[in-house]
Design a protein around this motif. Structure first.
Motif, mmCIF file in Angstrom:
data_model
loop_
_atom_site.group_PDB
_atom_site.id
_atom_site.type_symbol
_atom_site.label_atom_id
_atom_site.label_comp_id
_atom_site.label_asym_id
_atom_site.label_seq_id
_atom_site.Cartn_x
_atom_site.Cartn_y
_atom_site.Cartn_z
ATOM 1 N N LYS A 28 4.202 -44.316 13.930
ATOM 2 C CA LYS A 28 3.676 -43.034 14.408
ATOM 3 C C LYS A 28 3.103 -42.207 13.262
ATOM 4 N N SER A 29 3.655 -42.368 12.067
ATOM 5 C CA SER A 29 3.197 -41.562 10.934
ATOM 6 C C SER A 29 1.819 -41.977 10.431
ATOM 7 N N LYS A 30 1.322 -43.125 10.851
ATOM 8 C CA LYS A 30 -0.030 -43.543 10.439
ATOM 9 C C LYS A 30 -1.084 -42.599 11.004
ATOM 10 N N ASP A 31 -0.814 -42.043 12.187
ATOM 11 C CA ASP A 31 -1.717 -41.080 12.811
ATOM 12 C C ASP A 31 -1.214 -39.682 12.469
ATOM 13 N N ASP A 32 -1.861 -39.038 11.509
ATOM 14 C CA ASP A 32 -1.396 -37.731 11.045
ATOM 15 C C ASP A 32 -1.952 -36.634 11.944
ATOM 16 N N SER A 33 -1.303 -36.433 13.067
ATOM 17 C CA SER A 33 -1.690 -35.367 13.984
ATOM 18 C C SER A 33 -0.472 -34.476 14.230
ATOM 19 N N THR A 34 -0.708 -33.325 14.791
ATOM 20 C CA THR A 34 0.381 -32.399 15.076
ATOM 21 C C THR A 34 1.371 -33.015 16.051
ATOM 22 N N HIS A 35 0.857 -33.705 17.053
ATOM 23 C CA HIS A 35 1.745 -34.320 18.041
ATOM 24 C C HIS A 35 2.651 -35.369 17.396
ATOM 25 N N SER A 36 2.082 -36.260 16.580
ATOM 26 C CA SER A 36 2.908 -37.307 15.971
ATOM 27 C C SER A 36 3.914 -36.703 15.000
ATOM 28 N N ARG A 37 3.539 -35.629 14.298
ATOM 29 C CA ARG A 37 4.502 -34.967 13.413
ATOM 30 C C ARG A 37 5.671 -34.379 14.214
ATOM 31 N N ARG A 38 5.368 -33.796 15.362
ATOM 32 C CA ARG A 38 6.431 -33.212 16.184
ATOM 33 C C ARG A 38 7.329 -34.282 16.784
ATOM 34 N N VAL A 39 6.743 -35.404 17.175
ATOM 35 C CA VAL A 39 7.549 -36.499 17.728
ATOM 36 C C VAL A 39 8.485 -37.050 16.657
ATOM 37 N N VAL A 40 7.957 -37.280 15.455
ATOM 38 C CA VAL A 40 8.787 -37.805 14.368
ATOM 39 C C VAL A 40 9.864 -36.796 13.989
ATOM 40 N N PHE A 41 9.510 -35.518 13.936
ATOM 41 C CA PHE A 41 10.499 -34.495 13.603
ATOM 42 C C PHE A 41 11.612 -34.426 14.643
ATOM 43 N N SER A 42 11.286 -34.683 15.916
ATOM 44 C CA SER A 42 12.322 -34.652 16.953
ATOM 45 C C SER A 42 13.353 -35.754 16.741
ATOM 46 N N TYR A 43 12.956 -36.855 16.104
ATOM 47 C CA TYR A 43 13.902 -37.923 15.788
ATOM 48 C C TYR A 43 14.653 -37.651 14.488
ATOM 49 N N LEU A 44 13.932 -37.219 13.443
ATOM 50 C CA LEU A 44 14.543 -37.070 12.116
ATOM 51 C C LEU A 44 15.307 -35.761 11.945
ATOM 52 N N LYS A 45 14.815 -34.664 12.550
ATOM 53 C CA LYS A 45 15.440 -33.347 12.440
ATOM 54 C C LYS A 45 15.569 -32.897 10.980
ATOM 55 N N ASP A 46 14.564 -33.256 10.150
ATOM 56 C CA ASP A 46 14.575 -32.892 8.737
ATOM 57 C C ASP A 46 13.137 -32.700 8.275
ATOM 58 N N LYS A 47 12.814 -31.455 7.864
ATOM 59 C CA LYS A 47 11.438 -31.143 7.470
ATOM 60 C C LYS A 47 10.997 -31.934 6.245
ATOM 61 N N THR A 48 11.875 -32.029 5.247
ATOM 62 C CA THR A 48 11.477 -32.701 4.008
ATOM 63 C C THR A 48 11.239 -34.185 4.231
ATOM 64 N N ALA A 49 12.073 -34.810 5.047
ATOM 65 C CA ALA A 49 11.891 -36.237 5.326
ATOM 66 C C ALA A 49 10.605 -36.473 6.107
ATOM 67 N N THR A 50 10.314 -35.591 7.062
ATOM 68 C CA THR A 50 9.084 -35.722 7.840
ATOM 69 C C THR A 50 7.858 -35.557 6.949
ATOM 70 N N ALA A 51 7.895 -34.572 6.072
ATOM 71 C CA ALA A 51 6.772 -34.351 5.154
ATOM 72 C C ALA A 51 6.600 -35.534 4.211
ATOM 73 N N GLU A 52 7.696 -36.058 3.704
ATOM 74 C CA GLU A 52 7.640 -37.222 2.798
ATOM 75 C C GLU A 52 7.059 -38.439 3.514
ATOM 76 N N LEU A 53 7.458 -38.630 4.752
ATOM 77 C CA LEU A 53 6.960 -39.764 5.529
ATOM 78 C C LEU A 53 5.447 -39.676 5.718
ATOM 79 N N PHE A 54 4.957 -38.512 6.064
ATOM 80 C CA PHE A 54 3.530 -38.367 6.334
ATOM 81 C C PHE A 54 2.699 -38.274 5.056
ATOM 82 N N ARG A 55 3.250 -37.734 3.970
ATOM 83 C CA ARG A 55 2.467 -37.537 2.744
ATOM 84 C C ARG A 55 2.437 -38.749 1.841
ATOM 85 N N THR A 56 3.571 -39.399 1.612
ATOM 86 C CA THR A 56 3.603 -40.483 0.630
ATOM 87 C C THR A 56 3.729 -41.871 1.249
#
Length: 161
Positions: A54-82
């Motif tokens: 899901k992180s391959k598609d950097d959209s607001t929706h995919s970020r929200r879906v991933v965040f709903s699973y991880l519940k951690d802003k830093t991990a979500t940002a790291e996943l999408f950025r690096t």
């Protein structure tokens, strides 16, 4: 009996299991490698790989879906950025589970879970392709012929004098 059960419940109720997998996934994303039991590692692999896809598609929706699973802003940002840019061309199989032996206390089988593209030791030891060497046989013969012709007139001039 486990009739028609599709995944390992890990001896926990659903809320505890989801929280544990979320925390393990966040730790894995931030640290790129964690050590855990083999059963948890396999469950974590099933939990994280769809999130990485899901992180391959950097959209607001995919970020929200991933965040709903991880519940951690830093991990979500790291996943999408690096992580996402580095694995963009990989079609799947983002994690590696390496069995490391047995735990000293209770003898449970341990494993190391890591991202495939972030293991510098394995990337450095991968065999590098060498450029194919070209032969110089044909060039050497052509290069000698003009030199011999240039020496021949000089030798004839020396004889004429």
């Amino acid at each position: 009996m486990r009739h028609n059960k599709s995944f390992n419940h890990l001896g926990r109720q659903s809320g505890h299991r989801k929280a544990m997998l979320s925390n393990m996934a966040s730790s894995l994303i931030i640290n790129k490698r964690i050590e855990t039991t083999v059963a948890k590692a396999k469950a974590l692999k099933m939990f994280v790989e769809p999130l990485v896809t899901k992180s391959k598609d950097d959209s607001t929706h995919s970020r929200r879906v991933v965040f709903s699973y991880l519940k951690d802003k830093t991990a979500t940002a790291e996943l999408f950025r690096t992580i996402a840019p580095k694995i963009a061309d990989r079609p799947g199989g983002y994690l590696r589970v390496l069995h490391t032996g047995f735990r000293q206390g209770d003898g449970s089988e341990m494993a190391l879970v890591e991202f495939v593209d972030f293991n510098e030791a394995a990337i450095a030891s991968a065999p590098k392709k060498e450029a194919k060497k070209t032969t110089r046989r044909s060039r050497a013969k052509k290069a000698e012929a003009p030199v011999a012709e240039a020496q021949a007139p000089a030798a004839e001039e020396a004889k004429a004098e």
